[in-house]
Motif scaffolding. Structure first.
Motif, mmCIF file in Angstrom:
data_model
loop_
_atom_site.group_PDB
_atom_site.id
_atom_site.type_symbol
_atom_site.label_atom_id
_atom_site.label_comp_id
_atom_site.label_asym_id
_atom_site.label_seq_id
_atom_site.Cartn_x
_atom_site.Cartn_y
_atom_site.Cartn_z
ATOM 1 N N ILE A 12 90.300 29.483 93.541
ATOM 2 C CA ILE A 12 90.577 28.066 93.708
ATOM 3 C C ILE A 12 89.606 27.302 92.807
ATOM 4 C CG2 ILE A 12 91.475 28.346 96.030
ATOM 5 C CD1 ILE A 12 88.808 27.361 97.098
ATOM 6 N N ASN A 20 94.303 24.621 92.034
ATOM 7 C CA ASN A 20 94.381 25.815 92.884
ATOM 8 C C ASN A 20 95.571 26.709 92.557
ATOM 9 O OD1 ASN A 20 92.141 24.938 94.562
ATOM 10 N ND2 ASN A 20 93.555 23.430 95.426
ATOM 11 N N LYS A 71 86.518 27.394 88.307
ATOM 12 C CA LYS A 71 87.129 28.291 89.278
ATOM 13 C C LYS A 71 86.055 28.974 90.114
ATOM 14 C CE LYS A 71 91.657 28.276 88.394
ATOM 15 N NZ LYS A 71 92.698 28.124 89.423
ATOM 16 N N ALA A 104 93.457 27.288 99.249
ATOM 17 C CA ALA A 104 92.241 26.491 99.430
ATOM 18 C C ALA A 104 92.117 25.980 100.855
ATOM 19 C CB ALA A 104 92.238 25.320 98.458
ATOM 20 N N GLU A 162 88.178 23.221 90.921
ATOM 21 C CA GLU A 162 88.045 21.773 90.855
ATOM 22 C C GLU A 162 87.797 21.382 89.406
ATOM 23 O OE1 GLU A 162 83.291 21.696 92.022
ATOM 24 O OE2 GLU A 162 84.797 20.990 93.458
ATOM 25 N N GLY A 218 95.232 30.377 93.156
ATOM 26 C CA GLY A 218 94.530 30.739 94.376
ATOM 27 C C GLY A 218 95.337 31.599 95.331
ATOM 28 N N SER A 258 98.346 29.135 96.151
ATOM 29 C CA SER A 258 98.158 27.825 95.525
ATOM 30 C C SER A 258 97.235 26.975 96.403
ATOM 31 C CB SER A 258 99.517 27.155 95.281
ATOM 32 O OG SER A 258 99.385 25.969 94.542
ATOM 33 N N SER A 259 97.592 25.729 96.657
ATOM 34 C CA SER A 259 96.704 24.870 97.443
ATOM 35 C C SER A 259 96.638 25.265 98.907
ATOM 36 C CB SER A 259 97.135 23.407 97.317
ATOM 37 O OG SER A 259 96.830 22.916 96.030
ATOM 38 N N ALA A 293 89.109 32.379 100.292
ATOM 39 C CA ALA A 293 90.030 32.019 99.219
ATOM 40 C C ALA A 293 89.425 32.432 97.890
ATOM 41 C CB ALA A 293 90.327 30.522 99.226
#
Length: 440
Positions: free
Chosen positions: A325, A291, A342, A274, A327, A294, A270-271, A322
């Protein structure tokens, strides 16, 4: 003089600590400050110090001041109050107003577990067992955030077990929520990934931190294992968009005849994924949900070694990656979210800092740094070379206070990824300056 709430808090803490007996107060801290100028940008340069090294590459005035005192010690039980306030300014003018930050305020108790005198029960805000590389100011393991509580240094087997829960609240910032949406015209068609609404802002979240240290391997070698689990505590009716994250860390430390070497392996979801190439360490978990799919890892080797009587060398070598991930992309024409983008992100760097000791207080230091990075098909690469003459309180690599007179040369190895650091499209820059650094 106007007294803000942090100044009042500092005065209150100081009064509480000094009241019983001034001689018992522990005074600690860290500070750096300096002046510099450069060619094209004019001002002192500070560019990606965690990637190319911090020597001759810091352009701020920063200090932390800590006060602590043992408030009680009877029958093998002690209570210790610890506090620290941090403050940062540019250092460009006489009176620079800036908010202070309360970084540490906690109570630590020893002796509550009768058969384990080294075990510590604590609660409050702490710098909780942070792990960092000094020459890049990079905290690769740092779950310190809000208030927390825990038990550390519990004797278990041949090592020490520590567990803690620490607040790490965040904001979803009205982030767009996305999901698979069924085609209402023809349900037989594949669903599409579409924006389904917006998330509410504040999220109450926590990090569960578990560590086991002191695993003896071979001669002068030890292993520390750490696991962090970040999760949210949803409010009534709240939709939490970020998946929980797991960060796993293994730290292998090898003692040397003159120094040490440390190898770090990390894996995140997950985050936390990142954060691997994003140079995070376990706090400030991204709660936007971008994320969720991720996965990432990081391999780091660093250390300091003495070479004869006059040379010491510090270094960092790292690779991080990574996958999946993302935005929330923004459409300039419609002034709205265009969907979830992604991508993969990789980062590699090397920093080497050799120092030659002329005598007990004077040394010549060089630092060479290089990094290369690719994020969503955007490439960046740069290097830095610094030469400094330094005077310090002792000859050790770690001796402080230290005054440095330095010159640094920065090179952009891609297409103007200096960003706002250097104006225009320059592909190189130099800076000269004087800085001091101290801790106690």
């Amino acid at each position: 003089m106007k007294m803000n709430k942090y100044t009042l808090l500092a005065a209150t803490i100081s009064a509480a600590l000094l009241a019983p007996t001034a001689s018992a107060v522990d005074f600690s801290g860290y500070v750096r400050s300096g002046v510099g100028l450069s060619g094209d940008s004019g001002e002192n340069i500070g560019y990606e110090k965690s990637k190319v090294g911090r020597l001759g590459n810091e352009n701020d005035t920063f200090f932390e001041v800590g006060l602590g005192q043992e408030l009680y010690n009877e029958d093998g039980v002690s209570f210790y109050l610890d506090s620290l306030i941090a403050h940062a300014v540019d250092g460009n003018n006489d009176w620079e107003a800036s908010d202070s930050a309360l970084r540490v305020i906690n109570i630590q108790a020893k002796g509550l577990i009768k058969n384990d005198k080294d075990a510590v029960v604590w609660t409050g805000k702490r710098y909780y067992q942070r792990r960092d590389v000094h020459i890049t100011d990079f905290y690769y393991l740092n779950t310190s955030s809000g208030a927390g509580a825990g038990i550390e240094n519990l004797s278990l087997g041949g090592g020490k077990l520590s567990t803690a829960i620490i607040m790490d609240a965040g904001k979803q910032d009205g982030s767009a929520k996305y999901g698979w949406v069924e085609n209402k015209v023809d349900p037989t068609l594949d669903p599409t990934w579409e924006q389904t609404g917006y998330a509410s802002d504040d999220v109450d979240a926590y990090t569960l931190d578990v560590r086991y240290a002191g695993i003896n391997l071979w001669e002068n070698a030890s292993l520390e294992l750490a696991g962090a689990y970040n999760f949210a505590n949803a409010k009534d009716g709240q939709t939490v968009v970020a998946d929980d994250g797991v960060l796993l860390t293994a730290i292998l430390q090898q003692g040397l005849d003159s120094g040490f070497n440390q190898t770090v392996f990390q894996y995140g979801t997950s985050s936390y994924a990142a954060q691997m190439p994003g140079l995070g360490g376990g706090n400030n978990f991204d709660r936007s949900g971008v994320n969720n799919d991720g996965t990432g890892f990081r391999v780091l080797n660093w250390g300091v070694v003495g070479l004869g009587d006059n040379w010491e060398v510090g270094h960092q070598v790292m690779f991080a990656s990574a996958s999946d991930i993302g935005e929330n992309s923004w459409d300039q024409a419609s002034q709205g979210y265009a969907g979830l983008n992604k991508f993969d992100h990789t980062l590699a760097n090397v920093v080497v800092r050799p120092a030659y000791k002329w005598n007990n207080i004077m040394k010549t230091i060089a630092e060479v740094g290089y990094y290369t990075e690719e994020k969503d098909d955007n490439k960046a690469s740069a290097s830095k070379l610094t030469l400094a003459q330094a005077w310090s309180a002792g000859s050790s690599f770690w001796a402080r206070p230290e005054i440095r007179v330095y010159g640094s040369y920065f090179m952009d190895l891609e297409d103007n990824h200096f960003g706002d650091t250097v104006p225009g499209d320059a592909d190189s820059e130099f800076s000269v300056g004087v800085q001091f650094e101290a801790w106690w």
